[in-house]
Design a protein around this motif. Structure first.
Motif, PDB file in Angstrom:
ATOM      1  N   ALA A   1       3.873   7.326  17.690  1.00  0.00           N
ATOM      2  CA  ALA A   1       4.078   7.281  16.231  1.00  0.00           C
ATOM      3  C   ALA A   1       4.959   8.451  15.799  1.00  0.00           C
ATOM      4  O   ALA A   1       5.862   8.314  14.957  1.00  0.00           O
ATOM      5  CB  ALA A   1       2.729   7.325  15.512  1.00  0.00           C
TER       6      ALA A   1
ATOM      7  N   THR B   1       0.859  -1.204   0.000  1.00  0.00           N
ATOM      8  CA  THR B   1       0.000   0.000   0.000  1.00  0.00           C
ATOM      9  C   THR B   1       0.891   1.249   0.000  1.00  0.00           C
ATOM     10  O   THR B   1       0.686   2.182  -0.785  1.00  0.00           O
ATOM     11  CB  THR B   1      -0.950   0.025   1.222  1.00  0.00           C
TER      12      THR B   1
ATOM     13  N   GLY C   1       1.339   5.296   6.670  1.00  0.00           N
ATOM     14  CA  GLY C   1       1.912   6.652   6.719  1.00  0.00           C
ATOM     15  C   GLY C   1       3.378   6.652   7.118  1.00  0.00           C
ATOM     16  O   GLY C   1       4.190   7.399   6.551  1.00  0.00           O
TER      17      GLY C   1
ATOM     18  N   ASN D   1      -1.220   9.967  17.956  1.00  0.00           N
ATOM     19  CA  ASN D   1      -0.470   9.039  18.797  1.00  0.00           C
ATOM     20  C   ASN D   1       0.984   9.529  18.901  1.00  0.00           C
ATOM     21  O   ASN D   1       1.732   9.512  17.921  1.00  0.00           O
ATOM     22  CB  ASN D   1      -0.558   7.646  18.146  1.00  0.00           C
TER      23      ASN D   1
ATOM     24  N   SER E   1      -3.245  18.389  14.893  1.00  0.00           N
ATOM     25  CA  SER E   1      -4.273  17.820  13.995  1.00  0.00           C
ATOM     26  C   SER E   1      -4.932  18.906  13.152  1.00  0.00           C
ATOM     27  O   SER E   1      -5.314  18.661  12.006  1.00  0.00           O
ATOM     28  CB  SER E   1      -5.361  17.135  14.803  1.00  0.00           C
TER      29      SER E   1
ATOM     30  N   CYS F   1      -3.168   9.810   5.499  1.00  0.00           N
ATOM     31  CA  CYS F   1      -2.991   8.374   5.772  1.00  0.00           C
ATOM     32  C   CYS F   1      -3.654   8.004   7.104  1.00  0.00           C
ATOM     33  O   CYS F   1      -3.118   7.187   7.874  1.00  0.00           O
ATOM     34  CB  CYS F   1      -1.513   8.006   5.829  1.00  0.00           C
ATOM     35  N   ALA F   2      -4.781   8.631   7.385  1.00  0.00           N
ATOM     36  CA  ALA F   2      -5.507   8.257   8.614  1.00  0.00           C
ATOM     37  C   ALA F   2      -6.971   8.023   8.242  1.00  0.00           C
ATOM     38  O   ALA F   2      -7.262   7.087   7.515  1.00  0.00           O
ATOM     39  CB  ALA F   2      -5.334   9.335   9.678  1.00  0.00           C
TER      40      ALA F   2
HETATM   41  N1  LIG Z   1      -3.137  -0.879   5.710  1.00  0.00           N
HETATM   42  C1  LIG Z   1      -3.373  -0.918   4.408  1.00  0.00           C
HETATM   43  O1  LIG Z   1      -2.766  -1.696   3.672  1.00  0.00           O
HETATM   44  C2  LIG Z   1      -4.381  -0.001   3.790  1.00  0.00           C
HETATM   45  C3  LIG Z   1      -4.840   1.111   4.453  1.00  0.00           C
HETATM   46  N2  LIG Z   1      -5.703   1.968   3.840  1.00  0.00           N
HETATM   47  C4  LIG Z   1      -6.200   3.155   4.519  1.00  0.00           C
HETATM   48  O2  LIG Z   1      -5.095   3.986   4.886  1.00  0.00           O
HETATM   49  C5  LIG Z   1      -5.371   4.632   6.133  1.00  0.00           C
HETATM   50  C6  LIG Z   1      -4.277   4.277   7.145  1.00  0.00           C
HETATM   51  O3  LIG Z   1      -4.256   2.867   7.313  1.00  0.00           O
HETATM   52  P1  LIG Z   1      -3.189   2.161   8.293  1.00  0.00           P
HETATM   53  O4  LIG Z   1      -1.892   2.855   8.194  1.00  0.00           O
HETATM   54  O5  LIG Z   1      -3.301   0.723   8.007  1.00  0.00           O
HETATM   55  O6  LIG Z   1      -3.859   2.460   9.715  1.00  0.00           O
HETATM   56  P2  LIG Z   1      -3.132   2.504  11.139  1.00  0.00           P
HETATM   57  O7  LIG Z   1      -4.204   2.297  12.149  1.00  0.00           O
HETATM   58  O8  LIG Z   1      -1.947   1.625  11.164  1.00  0.00           O
HETATM   59  O9  LIG Z   1      -2.613   4.027  11.194  1.00  0.00           O
HETATM   60  C7  LIG Z   1      -3.456   5.132  11.262  1.00  0.00           C
HETATM   61  C8  LIG Z   1      -2.685   6.238  11.981  1.00  0.00           C
HETATM   62  O10 LIG Z   1      -3.481   7.425  11.919  1.00  0.00           O
HETATM   63  C9  LIG Z   1      -3.447   8.047  13.202  1.00  0.00           C
HETATM   64  N3  LIG Z   1      -4.630   8.890  13.347  1.00  0.00           N
HETATM   65  C10 LIG Z   1      -5.897   8.547  13.641  1.00  0.00           C
HETATM   66  N4  LIG Z   1      -6.678   9.633  13.702  1.00  0.00           N
HETATM   67  C11 LIG Z   1      -5.889  10.695  13.422  1.00  0.00           C
HETATM   68  C12 LIG Z   1      -6.095  12.102  13.333  1.00  0.00           C
HETATM   69  N5  LIG Z   1      -7.292  12.638  13.582  1.00  0.00           N
HETATM   70  N6  LIG Z   1      -5.053  12.888  13.002  1.00  0.00           N
HETATM   71  C13 LIG Z   1      -3.836  12.368  12.800  1.00  0.00           C
HETATM   72  N7  LIG Z   1      -3.571  11.048  12.882  1.00  0.00           N
HETATM   73  C14 LIG Z   1      -4.578  10.223  13.191  1.00  0.00           C
HETATM   74  C15 LIG Z   1      -3.382   6.876  14.177  1.00  0.00           C
HETATM   75  O11 LIG Z   1      -2.900   7.281  15.451  1.00  0.00           O
HETATM   76  C16 LIG Z   1      -2.441   5.922  13.458  1.00  0.00           C
HETATM   77  O12 LIG Z   1      -1.087   6.166  13.780  1.00  0.00           O
HETATM   78  C17 LIG Z   1      -6.781   4.183   6.531  1.00  0.00           C
HETATM   79  O13 LIG Z   1      -7.743   5.075   6.028  1.00  0.00           O
HETATM   80  C18 LIG Z   1      -6.925   2.843   5.814  1.00  0.00           C
HETATM   81  O14 LIG Z   1      -8.283   2.511   5.571  1.00  0.00           O
HETATM   82  C19 LIG Z   1      -6.116   1.771   2.544  1.00  0.00           C
HETATM   83  C20 LIG Z   1      -5.679   0.687   1.844  1.00  0.00           C
HETATM   84  C21 LIG Z   1      -4.840  -0.338   2.435  1.00  0.00           C
END
Ligand SMILES: NC(=O)C1=CN([C@@H]2O[C@H](COP(=O)(O)OP(=O)(O)OC[C@H]3O[C@@H](n4cnc5c(N)ncnc54)[C@H](O)[C@@H]3O)[C@@H](O)[C@H]2O)C=CC1
Ligand SMILES: O=C(O)CCC(=O)C(=O)O
Length: 368
Positions: free
Chosen positions: A206, A148, A183, A203, A226, A240-241
């Motif tokens: 992070a 991703t 991210g 977080n 934020s 990426c959130a």
């Molecule tokens: N993991 C994957 O392979 C894929 C992920 N996505 C999308 O990408 C995005 C990120 O996914 P991941 O990295 O897997 O999730 P993750 O849960 O590992 O990371 C998300 C990060 O965003 C932070 N966060 C949450 N709310 C926030 C805010 N208001 N402001 C700033 N930071 C905030 C969290 O603390 C966390 O560090 C999501 O929307 C997910 O649906 C899309 C396709 C595939």
């Protein structure tokens, strides 16, 4: 609004309840016209059940488009677990979730998303084979956030190419929202390329992790709150959130030339694509940019091959350039162009048959 009006575009929505483990999950299957539904599972402390339902309906529909855009024979589905990932995770909860996935008998395959990790799903895997993206030692294809993040990098390169005629990533400034599984990897790569970053995450751990990495590389990272991230003086904004972050309030603040990120459903509404266009901000449709994870987990179901995944993820670069060009020619927004492309592809493919007929994926006969 009645439940059936809310889910009118979806084939099936399953509410999963297990009192003993505290599991409250919703699985939404938007469409199996192109194959069994495939999509990750989020775990979030949703403010209400309505919010969780809204999220899973939007996300699963997005997966139908993502599967069509990535040219994989799967349909759109997604799951959400209502709970705090920092507090409520237990092995039994993920096993209970796995039992519900198994009960769908191959109509739905799932893996990681926001708030969940491959390790969580090792527990689910004890109850069902319909789990993807766990470590190779458990027979999976590994962390899907790796491709991703790679796909986001190809998306950034294509966007730089469209804007300035060069794929070069360094000597630019990027603002990144969310330093989680995807991210962080994107940030790390951009720092290695010599780019400057503005970052935010709710977080603190992070943030600290990225600052340590930047220190080792001697790179420049500025941490913003934020709220401040939208006003950052960057070239490209990389969400990426969470979704819905491109809306009336944030578009007004954005100073960037493009938005290219992994977050699903970045536009709060379709009309926000038009507002971005009017402001001269190029929007990279999220479900094209972030399809690397899907490409890997779909490939896993045909017996995994890393080289093939890399090749298919690279195709994100050309797909995006094609969508930019198509939108430009027709004078429509990039999200309209991408949606139109996917809808035509789904229509053309479903004319062949409107049902899927095999539980097991056929092995790849042709290497691309
Ligand atoms: N993991 C994957 O392979 C894929 C992920 N996505 C999308 O990408 C995005 C990120 O996914 P991941 O990295 O897997 O999730 P993750 O849960 O590992 O990371 C998300 C990060 O965003 C932070 N966060 C949450 N709310 C926030 C805010 N208001 N402001 C700033 N930071 C905030 C969290 O603390 C966390 O560090 C999501 O929307 C997910 O649906 C899309 C396709 C595939
Ligand atoms: O990454 C995964 O495990 C499945 C793909 C997915 O859920 C997504 O692309 O949002």
């Amino acid at each position: 609004m009645s439940v059936f009006s809310k889910i009118r575009e979806h084939e099936q929505v399953v509410f999963c309840n297990d009192e003993s483990t505290g599991l409250k999950a919703i699985i939404a299957i938007h469409s199996t016209r192109l194959g069994p539904a495939l999509g990750g599972c989020r775990m979030l402390p949703y403010a209400s059940e309505e919010e969780a339902l809204e999220d899973v309906l939007r996300l699963s529909k997005g997966m139908t488009y993502k599967c069509a855009a990535a040219d994989v024979d799967f349909g759109g589905g997604k799951a959400v677990i209502i709970g705090d990932p920092a507090r409520d995770k237990t092995p039994e909860l993920f096993r209970a979730f796995g039992q519900f996935v198994e009960s769908l008998n191959g109509r739905f395959y799932t893996g990681t998303d926001m708030g969940t990790t491959p390790e969580d799903f090792v527990h689910g895997l004890r109850e069902t084979n319909c789990i993807v993206g766990v470590d190779e030692v458990y027979g999976g294809s590994g962390d899907s956030s790796v491709p991703t993040a790679q796909g986001v990098i190809y998306g950034l390169q294509a966007t730089n190419q469209a804007l300035i005629g060069s794929d070069e990533l360094g000597s630019k400034c990027y603002s990144i929202q969310g330093l989680g599984k995807v991210g962080f990897k994107v940030a790390e790569r951009l720092l290695e390329e010599g780019a400057d970053l503005y970052v935010t995450d709710i977080n603190q751990q992070a943030i600290e992790r990225l600052l340590s990495k930047a220190k080792i590389l001697g790179a420049g990272v500025k941490v913003l709150s934020s709220e401040e991230i939208y006003q950052a003086n960057a070239d490209v904004f990389i969400p990426c959130a969470m979704g819905g972050i491109i809306n009336d309030q944030t578009i007004e603040q954005l100073k960037v030339k493009a938005v290219v990120g992994s977050a699903n459903n970045q536009l709060l509404e379709l009309r926000h694509g038009q507002l971005l266009k009017e402001k001269g901000i190029l929007f990279a449709p999220d479900y094209i940019v972030n399809s690397g994870g899907l490409i890997q987990v779909a490939d896993e179901l045909y017996t995994p091959n890393k080289e093939r995944v890399l090749q298919k993820t690279k195709a994100i670069y050309n797909s995006l350039l094609h969508i930019y060009e198509y939108a430009n020619t027709l004078g429509i927004t990039t999200i309209e162009a991408a949606n139109e492309f996917c809808e035509k592809r789904i229509e053309a493919r479903s004319r062949r048959n409107s049902f899927f007929s095999h539980m097991k994926r056929p092995k790849w006969a042709v290497r691309t």
